[in-house]
Design a protein around this motif. Structure first.
Motif, PDB file in Angstrom:
ATOM      1  N   LEU A   1       0.827  -1.198   0.000  1.00 11.89           N
ATOM      2  CA  LEU A   1       0.000   0.000   0.000  1.00 11.89           C
ATOM      3  C   LEU A   1       0.862   1.248   0.000  1.00 11.89           C
ATOM      4  O   LEU A   1       1.917   1.296   0.639  1.00 11.89           O
ATOM      5  CB  LEU A   1      -0.887   0.044   1.251  1.00 11.89           C
ATOM      6  N   VAL A   2       0.396   2.272  -0.714  1.00 10.27           N
ATOM      7  CA  VAL A   2       0.864   3.641  -0.552  1.00 10.27           C
ATOM      8  C   VAL A   2      -0.354   4.432  -0.094  1.00 10.27           C
ATOM      9  O   VAL A   2      -1.414   4.368  -0.734  1.00 10.27           O
ATOM     10  CB  VAL A   2       1.442   4.207  -1.859  1.00 10.27           C
ATOM     11  N   VAL A   3      -0.218   5.172   1.008  1.00 14.07           N
ATOM     12  CA  VAL A   3      -1.376   5.745   1.682  1.00 14.07           C
ATOM     13  C   VAL A   3      -1.295   7.272   1.710  1.00 14.07           C
ATOM     14  O   VAL A   3      -0.586   7.849   2.543  1.00 14.07           O
ATOM     15  CB  VAL A   3      -1.489   5.216   3.127  1.00 14.07           C
TER      16      VAL A   3
ATOM     17  N   ASP B   1       7.058   4.921   6.940  1.00 19.73           N
ATOM     18  CA  ASP B   1       7.937   5.838   6.226  1.00 19.73           C
ATOM     19  C   ASP B   1       7.134   7.009   5.661  1.00 19.73           C
ATOM     20  O   ASP B   1       6.046   6.824   5.112  1.00 19.73           O
ATOM     21  CB  ASP B   1       8.643   5.116   5.076  1.00 19.73           C
ATOM     22  N   VAL B   2       7.690   8.212   5.797  1.00 20.14           N
ATOM     23  CA  VAL B   2       7.075   9.432   5.270  1.00 20.14           C
ATOM     24  C   VAL B   2       8.106  10.106   4.360  1.00 20.14           C
ATOM     25  O   VAL B   2       8.817  11.022   4.779  1.00 20.14           O
ATOM     26  CB  VAL B   2       6.648  10.387   6.405  1.00 20.14           C
ATOM     27  N   PRO B   3       8.216   9.657   3.105  1.00 19.26           N
ATOM     28  CA  PRO B   3       9.256  10.201   2.219  1.00 19.26           C
ATOM     29  C   PRO B   3       9.070  11.671   1.885  1.00 19.26           C
ATOM     30  O   PRO B   3      10.040  12.409   1.735  1.00 19.26           O
ATOM     31  CB  PRO B   3       9.128   9.347   0.949  1.00 19.26           C
TER      32      PRO B   3
ATOM     33  N   GLN C   1       6.850  13.391  12.428  1.00 18.04           N
ATOM     34  CA  GLN C   1       7.376  12.702  13.609  1.00 18.04           C
ATOM     35  C   GLN C   1       6.343  11.753  14.202  1.00 18.04           C
ATOM     36  O   GLN C   1       6.677  10.631  14.616  1.00 18.04           O
ATOM     37  CB  GLN C   1       7.828  13.728  14.644  1.00 18.04           C
ATOM     38  N   GLU C   2       5.083  12.197  14.227  1.00 18.79           N
ATOM     39  CA  GLU C   2       4.029  11.343  14.787  1.00 18.79           C
ATOM     40  C   GLU C   2       3.837  10.079  13.952  1.00 18.79           C
ATOM     41  O   GLU C   2       3.698   8.974  14.496  1.00 18.79           O
ATOM     42  CB  GLU C   2       2.713  12.116  14.869  1.00 18.79           C
ATOM     43  N   ILE C   3       3.835  10.233  12.635  1.00 15.78           N
ATOM     44  CA  ILE C   3       3.613   9.080  11.760  1.00 15.78           C
ATOM     45  C   ILE C   3       4.806   8.130  11.795  1.00 15.78           C
ATOM     46  O   ILE C   3       4.654   6.900  11.869  1.00 15.78           O
ATOM     47  CB  ILE C   3       3.324   9.545  10.320  1.00 15.78           C
TER      48      ILE C   3
ATOM     49  N   VAL D   1       3.523   6.502   3.668  1.00 17.95           N
ATOM     50  CA  VAL D   1       2.380   7.348   3.999  1.00 17.95           C
ATOM     51  C   VAL D   1       2.696   8.741   3.461  1.00 17.95           C
ATOM     52  O   VAL D   1       3.811   9.244   3.640  1.00 17.95           O
ATOM     53  CB  VAL D   1       2.135   7.394   5.515  1.00 17.95           C
ATOM     54  N   VAL D   2       1.725   9.347   2.777  1.00 19.67           N
ATOM     55  CA  VAL D   2       1.962  10.625   2.091  1.00 19.67           C
ATOM     56  C   VAL D   2       1.008  11.686   2.640  1.00 19.67           C
ATOM     57  O   VAL D   2      -0.103  11.862   2.133  1.00 19.67           O
ATOM     58  CB  VAL D   2       1.783  10.476   0.566  1.00 19.67           C
TER      59      VAL D   2
END
Length: 275
Positions: free
Chosen positions: A160-162, A221-223, A213-215, A197-198
């Motif tokens: 998944l990409v979210v 991962d938050v690229p 930071q929360e995610i 996650v985006v």
């Protein structure tokens, strides 16, 4: 082969806009890309890219026919070029009847003593058609609601990409993502990875860092984080194209913040390719 589904419960730029943008970015990276539209709603990637001219036609072959073992031709004949370097297997109105069709196909197979894996049909038809051998990247755009469309997308991609708009509802959706994925895994009987996650639609830089930071503390991962870009993504729907094509062909004045967003989308595609 890189495979993933774009999935979101919380709105924002939306899984559909991001799906199209990532397909274009992967293509620009030199990869052969196929997008499979499993969303029965009109606001899907087929409509966004203008490849749904047969959506309301009757007595035509569709992906739904193949998913219930009633093809009227070769699956590859359904594929349409996006005009931006990647291909789309478009949606058709018959997807709204897919659950009922799968019920009937499953009952018939059971009566005949045959196996029928209702959540693995997309994987099976893509494999058996040979289409998976022609592409480097498979992206599936399912609906947000649970059901056979989403489960088939997950079983075929396992990743998944979210995209998510981080309002209070959006953050709650992220916090519940682990349990949601666990439920998906039980339903399809396979592990599912969350590649990225985006967050999007965030106006203030300080808020962006806070949400990142929360995610990341939740293990995702938050690229990239995309700011408020409603004009850019709404323009894509008006012109029926990806944000790359919109800026290249329909913007008389280049906006620095839109160029920055395009670079972020390229960065995200490369991150996913290396994940």
């Amino acid at each position: 082969m890189l495979t993933y589904a774009t999935y979101s419960e919380s709105g924002g730029i939306g899984k559909t806009s991001l799906c199209a943008a990532l397909a274009r970015a992967h293509s620009d990276n030199g990869l052969d890309v196929l997008v499979v539209d499993m969303d029965p709603q009109n606001g899907d990637v087929s409509r966004l890219l203008g490849v749904d001219e047969d959506r309301e036609q009757e007595n035509v072959d569709t992906l739904s026919h193949h998913l219930v073992d009633r093809p009227q031709g070769a699956l590859k004949d359904l594929v349409r070029g996006s005009g931006e370097g990647f291909d789309v297997l478009p949606a058709h109105n018959t997807l709204s009847r897919l659950a009922d069709w799968l019920d009937k196909a499953e009952a018939l197979a059971d009566d005949m003593g045959e196996e029928f894996h209702r959540h693995e049909r997309l994987f099976e038809v893509l494999r058996d058609s040979g289409l998976v051998n022609e592409y480097d990247v498979l992206i599936v755009d399912p609906p947000a609601t649970e059901g056979p469309h989403l489960y088939n997308a997950l079983a075929a991609t396992r990743n998944l990409v979210v995209p998510t708009e981080l309002s209070g509802k959006g953050m709650a959706a992220i916090e519940g993502l682990s349990s949601l994925v666990t439920g998906f895994e039980k339903e399809i009987g396979a592990e599912i990875g969350v590649l990225a996650v985006v967050p999007n639609g965030i106006k203030h830089t300080t808020d962006q860092q806070h949400y990142r930071q929360e995610i990341e503390a939740l293990g995702y991962d938050v690229p990239i984080i995309i700011g408020e870009r409603s004009s850019l993504f709404e323009g894509c729907w008006r012109q029926q194209c990806t944000p790359f094509h919109l800026v290249e062909e329909h913007r008389s004045r280049k906006r620095d913040y839109e160029q920055e967003t395009l670079e972020q989308l390229r960065e995200l595609a490369t991150f996913i390719e290396n994940a």
